[in-house]
Design a protein around this motif. Structure first.
Motif, short mmCIF file in Angstrom:
data_model
loop_
_atom_site.label_atom_id
_atom_site.label_comp_id
_atom_site.label_asym_id
_atom_site.label_seq_id
_atom_site.Cartn_x
_atom_site.Cartn_y
_atom_site.Cartn_z
N PRO A 54 0.91 -0.94 0.01
CA PRO A 54 -0.37 -0.54 -0.40
C PRO A 54 1.02 1.70 -0.18
CG PRO A 54 -1.08 -1.39 2.09
CD PRO A 54 0.63 -2.36 1.60
N THR A 55 2.08 1.37 0.48
CA THR A 55 3.02 2.35 0.86
C THR A 55 3.23 2.36 -1.05
OG1 THR A 55 4.08 1.94 2.53
CG2 THR A 55 4.96 3.52 1.97
N ALA A 56 4.05 1.71 -1.80
CA ALA A 56 4.12 2.31 -2.59
C ALA A 56 3.02 2.55 -4.42
CB ALA A 56 4.71 1.02 -3.90
N VAL A 57 1.43 1.89 -3.48
CA VAL A 57 0.12 2.46 -3.91
C VAL A 57 -0.18 3.72 -3.92
CG1 VAL A 57 -2.26 1.97 -4.24
CG2 VAL A 57 -0.52 0.26 -4.48
N ARG A 58 0.30 4.19 -2.72
CA ARG A 58 -0.19 5.10 -2.71
C ARG A 58 0.73 7.15 -2.62
NH1 ARG A 58 2.13 8.12 1.16
NH2 ARG A 58 3.27 6.61 2.51
N MET A 59 2.31 6.26 -2.56
CA MET A 59 3.07 6.87 -3.53
C MET A 59 2.77 7.10 -4.65
SD MET A 59 6.56 6.34 -0.65
CE MET A 59 7.57 8.49 -1.44
N MET A 60 2.64 6.06 -5.63
CA MET A 60 2.43 5.96 -6.71
C MET A 60 1.38 7.66 -7.51
SD MET A 60 1.53 2.97 -9.66
CE MET A 60 0.14 2.59 -8.27
N GLU A 92 0.04 9.81 -5.68
CA GLU A 92 0.75 10.98 -4.47
C GLU A 92 0.96 11.14 -5.73
OE1 GLU A 92 -0.17 10.04 -0.31
OE2 GLU A 92 1.89 10.38 -1.12
N GLY A 93 2.58 10.99 -6.72
CA GLY A 93 2.59 11.57 -7.81
C GLY A 93 4.17 11.86 -7.16
N THR A 94 4.55 11.74 -5.97
CA THR A 94 6.13 11.23 -5.12
C THR A 94 6.90 10.61 -5.53
OG1 THR A 94 5.41 9.92 -3.18
CG2 THR A 94 5.58 12.60 -3.32
N VAL A 95 6.51 8.70 -6.01
CA VAL A 95 7.70 8.08 -6.57
C VAL A 95 7.22 8.14 -8.29
CG1 VAL A 95 7.76 5.73 -6.93
CG2 VAL A 95 8.01 7.69 -4.66
N GLU A 96 7.92 8.41 -9.19
CA GLU A 96 7.44 7.69 -10.56
C GLU A 96 7.33 6.05 -10.27
OE1 GLU A 96 9.43 8.28 -14.72
OE2 GLU A 96 9.67 9.27 -13.32
N VAL A 97 6.37 5.83 -11.07
CA VAL A 97 6.83 4.02 -11.53
C VAL A 97 6.16 3.79 -12.58
CG1 VAL A 97 5.72 2.27 -10.82
CG2 VAL A 97 5.75 3.59 -8.83
N GLU A 98 7.30 2.67 -13.07
CA GLU A 98 7.40 2.18 -14.30
C GLU A 98 6.84 0.84 -14.08
OE1 GLU A 98 9.98 1.17 -18.86
OE2 GLU A 98 10.81 2.59 -17.45
N PHE A 99 6.05 0.11 -15.11
CA PHE A 99 5.35 -0.72 -14.83
C PHE A 99 5.40 -1.42 -16.10
CE2 PHE A 99 1.92 1.09 -11.59
CZ PHE A 99 2.61 0.13 -10.91
#
Length: 230
Positions: free
Chosen positions: A84-90, A92-99
């Motif tokens: 859930p931490t990763a989902v939240r930060m993604m 919120e835009g605080t971490v860029e995630v590339e799937f």
């Protein structure tokens, strides 16, 4: 010719990782994930990291520690649904995630390790996975160009190692570890035991020490490894 001994202290090996580094982390969930190396990375706190890992672990372990400490700028992964931490930060835009689909992720890493610049596949055509990727036509068939995925460092977990860095992985802990070792500029391994050269039988060597730069012997396995039953 005498082969070099690569065994060192965890503090010294992780100190080589600076701000903005691209770091591959081996593992599939718990098996093969280098939790002690990650914990030391959190302690030393390099910032702006790009983390490449199959998954984002779960809350309270591995990648989650790096996310909570604010060290990750970008996460390249196949899924984050268990964290859930990763989902939240993604969101919120605080971490860029590339799937990246898991098989494509593995193949992009493997391509780098074999010295290729990339490969062509029809997986993802006509889907959001195609965005930004050039189309290539070969023998009348259309595919997408997937570029090789490299890193400055790969952090791995092995069950056994020798002082040159030849490695044995326990069962499914092998997963992404050998591929990442070959794709990174420097490879750092934590091993549950480290023996002298020749301690591993040739048929037990899953990765040649040629691809390993530094080995850290673990004095004990913290509780976070407790999911793995041997």
């Amino acid at each position: 010719m005498k082969l070099p001994e690569k065994v060192g202290m965890i503090e010294d090996t992780i100190a080589m990782i600076g701000d903005g580094a691209i770091v591959m982390l081996g593992g599939f969930g718990v098996p093969g994930t280098p939790f002690c190396l990650i914990r030391e990375l959190v302690r030393q706190r390099p910032r702006g990291l790009t983390i490449i890992k199959n998954d984002a672990n779960e809350v309270g372990m591995g990648v989650d520690w790096l996310l909570e400490s604010g060290q990750v700028a970008r996460l390249i992964t196949s899924h984050v649904g268990l964290n859930p931490t990763a989902v939240r930060m993604m969101n919120e835009g605080t971490v860029e995630v590339e799937f990246i689909p898991q098989g494509i992720l593995a193949e992009r890493i493997r391509a780098a390790g074999t010295g290729m610049m990339g490969f062509v596949t029809d997986i993802g055509l006509g889907t959001p996975l195609e965005d930004g990727k050039p189309r290539v036509t070969i023998n009348g068939k259309i595919g997408l160009l997937e570029t090789a995925l490299t890193a400055d460092f790969a952090l791995l977990h092995a069950a056994r190692a020798d002082c040159f860095g030849n490695l044995f992985f326990a069962a499914s802990a092998r997963n992404f570890n050998p591929l990442m070792a070959m794709a990174a500029s420097k490879t750092i391994v934590e091993a549950e035991s480290v023996g002298s050269l020749g301690a591993l039988a040739p048929e037990d060597i899953h990765l040649s020490g040629t691809f390993v730069d530094h080995v850290v012997e673990l004095s004990e396995l913290p509780g976070v490894y407790g999911v793995v039953k041997r």
